[in-house]
Write a protein that holds these residues in place. Sequence first.
Motif, PDB file in Angstrom:
ATOM      1  N   ARG A   4      24.185  54.083  26.535  1.00  0.00           N
ATOM      2  CA  ARG A   4      22.986  53.565  27.188  1.00  0.00           C
ATOM      3  C   ARG A   4      23.327  52.414  28.139  1.00  0.00           C
ATOM      4  O   ARG A   4      22.721  52.277  29.203  1.00  0.00           O
ATOM      5  CB  ARG A   4      21.976  53.107  26.135  1.00  0.00           C
ATOM      6  N   ILE A   7      24.579  53.968  31.271  1.00  0.00           N
ATOM      7  CA  ILE A   7      23.481  54.506  32.074  1.00  0.00           C
ATOM      8  C   ILE A   7      22.729  53.379  32.767  1.00  0.00           C
ATOM      9  O   ILE A   7      22.380  53.479  33.955  1.00  0.00           O
ATOM     10  CB  ILE A   7      22.532  55.337  31.190  1.00  0.00           C
ATOM     11  N   ALA A   8      22.461  52.302  32.022  1.00  0.00           N
ATOM     12  CA  ALA A   8      21.757  51.158  32.614  1.00  0.00           C
ATOM     13  C   ALA A   8      22.569  50.560  33.763  1.00  0.00           C
ATOM     14  O   ALA A   8      22.020  50.215  34.817  1.00  0.00           O
ATOM     15  CB  ALA A   8      21.485  50.108  31.549  1.00  0.00           C
ATOM     16  N   LEU A  72      12.226  56.580  27.575  1.00  0.00           N
ATOM     17  CA  LEU A  72      12.712  56.327  28.928  1.00  0.00           C
ATOM     18  C   LEU A  72      12.174  55.011  29.484  1.00  0.00           C
ATOM     19  O   LEU A  72      12.574  54.580  30.570  1.00  0.00           O
ATOM     20  CB  LEU A  72      12.276  57.459  29.875  1.00  0.00           C
ATOM     21  N   LEU A  75      14.638  52.347  30.759  1.00  0.00           N
ATOM     22  CA  LEU A  75      15.281  52.778  31.995  1.00  0.00           C
ATOM     23  C   LEU A  75      14.310  52.683  33.166  1.00  0.00           C
ATOM     24  O   LEU A  75      14.687  52.278  34.275  1.00  0.00           O
ATOM     25  CB  LEU A  75      15.800  54.208  31.851  1.00  0.00           C
ATOM     26  N   TRP A 319      19.956  62.080  31.419  1.00  0.00           N
ATOM     27  CA  TRP A 319      21.042  61.667  30.526  1.00  0.00           C
ATOM     28  C   TRP A 319      20.501  60.762  29.426  1.00  0.00           C
ATOM     29  O   TRP A 319      20.819  60.929  28.234  1.00  0.00           O
ATOM     30  CB  TRP A 319      22.099  60.951  31.353  1.00  0.00           C
ATOM     31  N   TRP A 320      19.665  59.801  29.800  1.00  0.00           N
ATOM     32  CA  TRP A 320      19.082  58.870  28.827  1.00  0.00           C
ATOM     33  C   TRP A 320      18.203  59.623  27.822  1.00  0.00           C
ATOM     34  O   TRP A 320      18.312  59.398  26.605  1.00  0.00           O
ATOM     35  CB  TRP A 320      18.261  57.832  29.584  1.00  0.00           C
ATOM     36  N   SER A 324      18.722  60.223  23.737  1.00  0.00           N
ATOM     37  CA  SER A 324      17.699  59.853  22.750  1.00  0.00           C
ATOM     38  C   SER A 324      17.329  61.036  21.878  1.00  0.00           C
ATOM     39  O   SER A 324      17.173  60.902  20.659  1.00  0.00           O
ATOM     40  CB  SER A 324      16.460  59.313  23.469  1.00  0.00           C
TER      41      SER A 324
END
Length: 336
Positions: A4, A7-8, A72, A75, A319-320, A324
């Motif tokens: 994560r 991704i962030a 989400l 994000l 992807w996120w 999850s």
Amino acid sequence: MMVRLVIALGALLLGGAVLAWGGAPALEAWLLPFHLVLGLVVGAIGALLVAHLLVEDWLAPPRPSLEALAWLAPLAALLALPLLLAPAALYPWAADPGLAEGPRAAWFSLPVFRLRVGLLLGALVLAALLLARPGAGRREARFALALWLPAGLLLAQDIVLSRDPAWFGSLQGTALVIEQASAALSLAVLAVLLRRGEDGMRGVDRALLVLATLTVWLWFVQFVVVWMADLPAEAAWYLRRGGAWAWLKAALVAILAAAILLALLPRPGPRRLGLVALLLLAQHIGHGLWLLRPEAPGGAPPLMVELVVAAGVLGLAWWWAALSARRRASARASDH
């Protein structure tokens, strides 16, 4: 957690690249996928609220996917940063404060806008945390409802409708939130069908039918109010969506009508349910384009910029959400 963070970081780097080198066209290309990701968050939280508050068993199959979409929210808060840092490229009132007069001038001032959107996104993150955690029930849902309702309505106004300040306080925000709920539930249904071919989702087709019908009704009521009251500023908003945009809207209405008719047929099977969900999701994406792009200050961005930015934003969101969903599936398997 590490994935994560990656991704962030990817979202921050992509947003930084858009701000540093993309300019107004890249920011315009950023707005539509951000609107879609935020809409999935708002819609998924709304559907989960129904599941918790009304104890609806028919929402059990798509519920894990809805929880993944609701999560989400963090994000989405990161993806909002380019819009908050450079709003003048997207919102005419930010470039020219004189466009908003009277009480609207204070509402649309940049410090108030940034603070408000930040707080509303924080409210969505907290609502998602309350609903998507294990053991969540009615008590958590009551707190989440108090956060979600103003956040969903006001973010619809600020992110989408405020491109034309004339739409301040209209039915469009409510219509958009309901449409977002239908899109989130549709995507969750498609995820279940692709994963397991589940055909036991009785009641989901009725929910999609109700949401689609409410969407059509509210948009139609808003149009009739503007037409009957002869409101010049609001009428100009519709006139800007003439020509090719009117043909797009006609196609979207036809798609929505087809989804409603399919949902009305008796004994829905998984294939028909999947087609209804696919039509509603396609309509929502096209409608976002119809809502946002005619108000673009600099016009439509180049196609290549649009595709690259959309692929980046939506790829990070996928992807996120997939991460999850896998973690929640593993947690449920370990519990059993």
